[in-house]
Design a protein around this motif. Structure first.
Motif, short mmCIF file in Angstrom:
data_model
loop_
_atom_site.label_atom_id
_atom_site.label_comp_id
_atom_site.label_asym_id
_atom_site.label_seq_id
_atom_site.Cartn_x
_atom_site.Cartn_y
_atom_site.Cartn_z
N PRO A 156 52.81 83.72 31.40
CA PRO A 156 54.17 83.93 31.05
C PRO A 156 54.18 85.65 30.98
O PRO A 156 53.38 86.37 31.57
CB PRO A 156 53.72 83.67 29.40
N GLU A 157 55.32 85.86 30.59
CA GLU A 157 55.39 87.50 30.26
C GLU A 157 54.76 87.92 29.32
O GLU A 157 54.67 86.98 28.34
CB GLU A 157 56.95 87.93 30.05
N TYR A 158 54.22 89.15 29.34
CA TYR A 158 53.39 89.54 28.09
C TYR A 158 53.48 91.11 28.21
O TYR A 158 53.66 91.75 29.02
CB TYR A 158 51.76 89.20 28.20
N VAL A 159 52.85 91.78 26.94
CA VAL A 159 52.93 93.20 26.73
C VAL A 159 51.45 93.19 26.18
O VAL A 159 50.73 92.65 25.23
CB VAL A 159 53.80 93.56 25.61
N ARG B 181 52.95 96.43 30.56
CA ARG B 181 53.56 94.91 30.96
C ARG B 181 52.69 94.28 31.64
O ARG B 181 52.80 92.91 32.12
CB ARG B 181 55.16 94.97 31.92
N THR B 182 51.54 94.76 32.05
CA THR B 182 50.51 93.75 32.87
C THR B 182 49.08 94.51 32.27
O THR B 182 48.93 95.57 31.85
CB THR B 182 50.53 94.27 34.19
N CYS C 94 52.09 87.33 24.01
CA CYS C 94 52.47 86.42 25.09
C CYS C 94 53.80 86.08 24.71
O CYS C 94 53.95 85.58 23.77
CB CYS C 94 51.68 85.74 25.71
N ASP C 95 54.77 85.83 25.62
CA ASP C 95 56.10 85.11 25.51
C ASP C 95 55.96 83.61 26.09
O ASP C 95 56.21 83.25 27.18
CB ASP C 95 57.00 85.95 26.23
N ASN C 96 55.32 82.87 25.18
CA ASN C 96 55.04 81.23 25.58
C ASN C 96 55.02 80.51 24.03
O ASN C 96 55.56 81.17 23.18
CB ASN C 96 53.82 81.11 26.26
#
Length: 370
Positions: free
Chosen positions: A250-253, A263-264, A292-294
């Protein structure tokens, strides 16, 4: 015995040739700019010393570090020892097409401290708790060791037998043995490769009932020379570094040190540095947090050494948050982390050599009961 005219002439010519070369070398070393660090050895070099009682000793170290051609001399020394049949340099075995770090000796007192602290931590926080102690290359790649080298067996069974109630042991040896002909460890570094980490994640996923997603492999470099190359001076062996990015990531910070965000988890600056393994999460830090965006309701605290850094790329899809603690650099309140981050899962990932020789894990875990 009188010297012959021929010997006298030869000696005179030798002095005429060698003495100017020595003087030239001295002048070059005096006026050549000092280097701050050695890329080959991956360490800072000595600076010109201040006047102290140890001045002469410090001056000797300074000239040893700063003399022109030092790197070539280190490489030449490695090649000469290899030709002489030397099997080990600075606790590193000169194996068949690879360098292999000698395993640290089993320290029962440290292991007991670590395991007792983990069991007590599990009693204080009765959460889903997992322990992964990774065998070293010296244990898995015995067929690549120099002839007649017999390394002590690693006591992983003894470690896992000490796990208290509610702790799940993640034993990667069966899956590693099935893939031992593949590149599970770097040739020039003491860490496992991304392939090794991916197989370890399969063992972890099986214990948790997860289905590992297919990963896309991104080659990063083919000229990595790690810590073992630095210790021995090996000039020719080089490694590939690959990223294994799961398709369901997912996208994550990532938050470093409380304020720096990314961002990685991948540190591109490491590709221009000596220690390219730091592409995974960057330099060692006491605490890093990944959000995480999940849709997961699981929140992990990961106690680890640097082996876990390349495992993170597989863990991110499984958790809403991952709080990463490196006990060697962590000095804060672990109780606050457990409560404020609403932790549901605890995972300990250590290389065998670190686990049997470093008690900082016990120090951090014990502070929760302090």
């Amino acid at each position: 015995m009188k010297s012959t005219p021929f010997k006298a002439a030869l000696g005179k010519r030798y002095v005429m040739i060698v003495l100017p070369l020595l003087c030239l070398g001295l002048l070059v070393n005096v006026f050549w700019p000092d280097r701050e660090t050695s890329a080959l050895e991956n360490r800072p070099l000595a600076k010109f010393p201040a006047w102290t009682p140890s001045f002469l000793d410090d001056l000797d170290l300074y000239f040893s570090d700063q003399f022109v051609g030092r790197d070539l001399a280190i490489n030449a020394n490695y090649l000469l020892k290899k030709l002489e049949g030397v099997r080990e340099i600075d606790n590193v075995y000169l194996g068949k097409g690879t360098l292999i770090q000698e395993s640290m000796p089993y320290d029962a007192s440290i292991v007991d401290r670590n395991m007792d602290a983990l069991s007590a931590f599990r009693q204080t926080y009765p959460l889903n708790t997992m322990l992964m102690v990774v065998p070293t290359a010296a244990s898995v790649e015995k067929d690549k060791l120099p002839p007649f080298v017999d390394t002590p067996a690693e006591a992983l069974d003894d470690i896992f037998a000490k796990s208290g109630e509610g702790i799940t042991n993640i034993d990667v040896r069966p899956i590693f043995n099935d893939h031992k002909q593949e590149r599970l460890y770097y040739k020039t570094d003491h860490h496992w490769t991304s392939l090794g980490a991916s197989l370890a994640f399969e063992a972890l996923a099986q214990s948790q009932g997860w289905t590992p997603a297919k990963a896309t492999v991104y080659p990063l470099t083919k000229d990595f020379q790690g810590t073992l190359a630095s210790k021995t001076g090996s000039p020719f062996l080089k490694d590939d570094i690959d990223l294994y990015v799961p398709e369901n990531i997912p996208e994550y910070v990532v938050t470093y040190g409380g304020d720096h965000k990314s961002r990685t988890m991948y540190d591109a600056d490491a590709m221009d540095a000596k220690n390219k393994y730091e592409v995974f999460l960057g330099p060692n830090q006491g605490m890093v947090k990944i959000e995480c965006d999940n849709d997961s309701d699981r929140r992990l605290v990961l106690f680890k050494d640097s082996y876990a850094n390349s495992l993170l790329q597989f863990l991110i899809p499984q958790y809403r948050t991952i709080t990463i603690i490196d006990p060697r650099y962590y000095y804060d309140d672990i109780d606050r982390v457990m409560k404020s981050d609403l932790i549901t899962d605890v995972l300990v990932v250590y290389n065998y050599s670190n686990f049997v020789s470093d008690a900082t894990l016990a120090d951090v875990l014990s502070s929760a009961n302090g």
